[in-house]
Write a protein that holds these residues in place. Sequence first.
Motif, short mmCIF file in Angstrom:
data_model
loop_
_atom_site.label_atom_id
_atom_site.label_comp_id
_atom_site.label_asym_id
_atom_site.label_seq_id
_atom_site.Cartn_x
_atom_site.Cartn_y
_atom_site.Cartn_z
N LYS A 367 29.10 43.16 32.95
CA LYS A 367 27.95 42.31 33.26
C LYS A 367 27.47 41.52 32.05
N SER A 368 27.70 42.05 30.85
CA SER A 368 27.26 41.30 29.66
C SER A 368 28.36 40.38 29.16
N GLY A 369 29.51 40.37 29.84
CA GLY A 369 30.59 39.46 29.44
C GLY A 369 31.29 39.90 28.17
N GLY A 370 31.35 41.22 27.92
CA GLY A 370 31.96 41.70 26.67
C GLY A 370 33.47 41.76 26.71
N LEU A 371 34.06 41.94 25.53
CA LEU A 371 35.51 42.10 25.42
C LEU A 371 35.82 43.59 25.49
N VAL A 372 37.02 43.93 25.98
CA VAL A 372 37.39 45.34 26.00
C VAL A 372 38.85 45.46 25.57
N VAL A 373 39.11 46.44 24.70
CA VAL A 373 40.48 46.68 24.22
C VAL A 373 40.73 48.18 24.31
N LEU A 374 41.87 48.56 24.87
CA LEU A 374 42.21 49.97 25.01
C LEU A 374 43.51 50.22 24.25
N ALA A 375 43.50 51.17 23.32
CA ALA A 375 44.73 51.47 22.55
C ALA A 375 44.78 52.97 22.31
N GLU A 376 45.91 53.44 21.76
CA GLU A 376 46.06 54.88 21.57
C GLU A 376 45.49 55.35 20.24
N SER A 377 45.36 54.39 19.30
CA SER A 377 44.90 54.80 17.97
C SER A 377 44.37 53.56 17.25
N PHE A 378 43.49 53.78 16.26
CA PHE A 378 42.99 52.65 15.47
C PHE A 378 44.09 52.09 14.57
N GLY A 379 45.21 52.81 14.49
CA GLY A 379 46.32 52.32 13.68
C GLY A 379 47.30 51.49 14.49
N HIS A 380 47.08 51.42 15.81
CA HIS A 380 48.02 50.73 16.70
C HIS A 380 47.85 49.22 16.60
N ALA A 381 48.97 48.49 16.67
CA ALA A 381 48.92 47.02 16.57
C ALA A 381 48.03 46.42 17.66
N VAL A 382 47.98 47.06 18.84
CA VAL A 382 47.15 46.53 19.94
C VAL A 382 45.70 46.40 19.47
#
Length: 764
Positions: A367-382
């Motif tokens: 509802k706030s128009g935010g971005l979302v990213v899902l990855a397995e680790s903070f070290g992942h290229a994603v």
Amino acid sequence: MTEFLELESQDGVRMPWNVIPGTKQESAQCIIPVSAIYTPLKPLPSAPPLLPYSPLRCRNCRSVLNPFSIVDYSTKIWICSFCLHRNHFPPHYHSISDDNLPAELFPQYTTIEYQSGEAGQAPMGSNVFLFVIDTCVIEEEIGFLKSALTRAVGMIPENSLVGLITFGSYVSVHELGFGMIPKVYCFKGGKEISKDQVLEQMGFFAKKPKPTGVIAGVRDGLSQESIARFLLRASDCEFSLNAVLEELQKDPWPVPADQRAARCTGTALSIAAHLLGVCVPGTGARIMAFLGGPTTEGPGTIVSRSLSEPIRSHKDLDKDSAPYYHKAVKFYEGLSKQLIHQGHVLDVFACALDQVGVAELKVAVEKSGGLVVLAESFGHAVFKDSLKHVFQSGDLDLGLASNGIFEVNCSKDIKVQGIIGPCASLEKKGPLCSETVIGQGNTTAWKMCGLDKSTSLCLMFEIVKKESPDAITQSANNQFYFQFLTYYQHSSGQMRLRATTLSRRWVAGPGSIQDLIAGFDQEAAAVVTARQVSFKMETEAEFDPIRWLDKSLIHMCSRFGDYQKDSPSSFSLSTRFSIVPQFIFHLRRSQFVQVFNNSPDETAYFRMILNRENVANSVVMIQPSLISYSFQSAPEAALLDVASISAERILLLDSYFTVVVFHGSTIAQWRKAGYHTQPEHEAFAQLLRAPTDDAAAIVKERFPVPRLVVCDQHGSQARFLLAKLNPSATYNSDGPPVHGGDVIFTDDVSFEVFLDHLQRLAVQ
């Protein structure tokens, strides 16, 4: 499809029906609703001029002057194309004539931008970024997160404001403006904290008696200094921010071996929202949350601390046996209302092998128009590349804008049912609102706290004209008009308005079916159907998506197909409709409909991305693209079928969330033997390079950055490709696979069987 792509490049709009069924009954028979997928900030090749004045509006319905308005130059009057009200031109338009038109009346400028006179500059810089960091993660993850954030801080535009909150069992708000020694305000994570407590504890009114009434920025006794303690210009606080990040450590509270860490995500996000609401209400501010695990403490909890209790699954949600779910969703609904009221955005970067609660957070992010990213680790290229993308400028700039308001206006025979997409209803009711509500409805205006170049809204319309008029009136004015107005704060800080006005012909009565077919856009139809089915799965109990999709497809084929009754072999579809069965077949098997094997977090993530992307990207999510590379031919599109696998081919699959480079078994053997390193096998080296380069190009320009999988036939990672292919050869089909080919171990029906059933049912 080319003419629909041209329409999109002119106005950023794709509609399933470009010739519209003119009556209520006929539009009901069309199965796919009259709808539009609109990308408000789409960069258009014929860049519309930026007009340095305010738009001229109809006195009656507030629509904006456009090329479809009827103008009488002698009396200086224009007639609104929506409500037919007569309006006088103001004095500064007095010199207009047939040869001297203002830009907004040029027939080619159906989309145009206005820039309001005063730059709506935020009080101190254009954007505000408040980082909210989870510290309940292992040391290694903290290290990855530190380096990613340090790089991001270096890329933030200098005049932006930055703040920092870290949390574990407690929430720590860092005072960056106090450079001599690090100064931190701590809040207990286990209980809800109100705005007043935040103000009280952080000493906002230490010098002044507390004013009564609403707290809203500088004029109510909030001095610039008290704001600057927590939100500082990026150029001023880079040193102190990097110093805090450098010292960042794992949450110090001991965690027993049989328990999860105490993580109070809800409290941290709530304090972040209060802080922004106090310091910068109404300006473009983003809370960027970096989450490394599930919430176990305080509001928004999704699971207890005991490891013996598993995190909720789809089955638990279906059986209503997820004890924390509804309470957490209710908490985040409250947070989303607060963010929308303040005009602020929540972005979530969820990086963990386990679920972190994206399913519960979805309402506030979407509802706030935010971005979302899902990855397995903070070290992942994603994660790392997606975060870099947010702050990048140049070609790959996301074009982040804020504080948007979106309004829609249409002809009187059409009503708006609602929008499925990243926005929130402003509850502006009026004669254009339909009784039937889909998505964010009951309004003709929506708030878009955050939007970017690819944010796309799916608008649903209802045709309310009851009977088919006689032919005479139909030829007189058989156009429906739509106008989309988007106010937004440009990343430069200026307020702008983009106005897009469309006209579409409507048809009714016998013989109109050929016109409808000629204006049908199958890609847009597939995307509207996918958003509809995702929305129904989330909001309707006992909804059976497969049955609903199959019924819709059968009705559609029996209405628009050519056939003799009860003769399946005579069935054929016009080329305008020919890919629809394929799209529906892949949609039934996609991650939007099949929740088996996905966690509630993953399903919520996939649907959030589907609900904000444009048609071209969404089509790739529904039906991935497959390209084949071989010695025999140049790279070419291949059928999304297991028959496309061959030992001497490389395949490149793009399913939006993953990009797979798949080597056939012979190619893989040659590569392992190192032939590509030998000068006489330069052609083979080139063959190996081509798909890798193409994959890198896709990864580079997409957000969120997709996962890149490089695998070999019969290897374990080959499942990423096999799961997306049509199972035309399975373990129980007759005969061996094609030479060097493959079989899929599944009981799913193949597309051929699906089509066979469809033809049998459509002709009954």
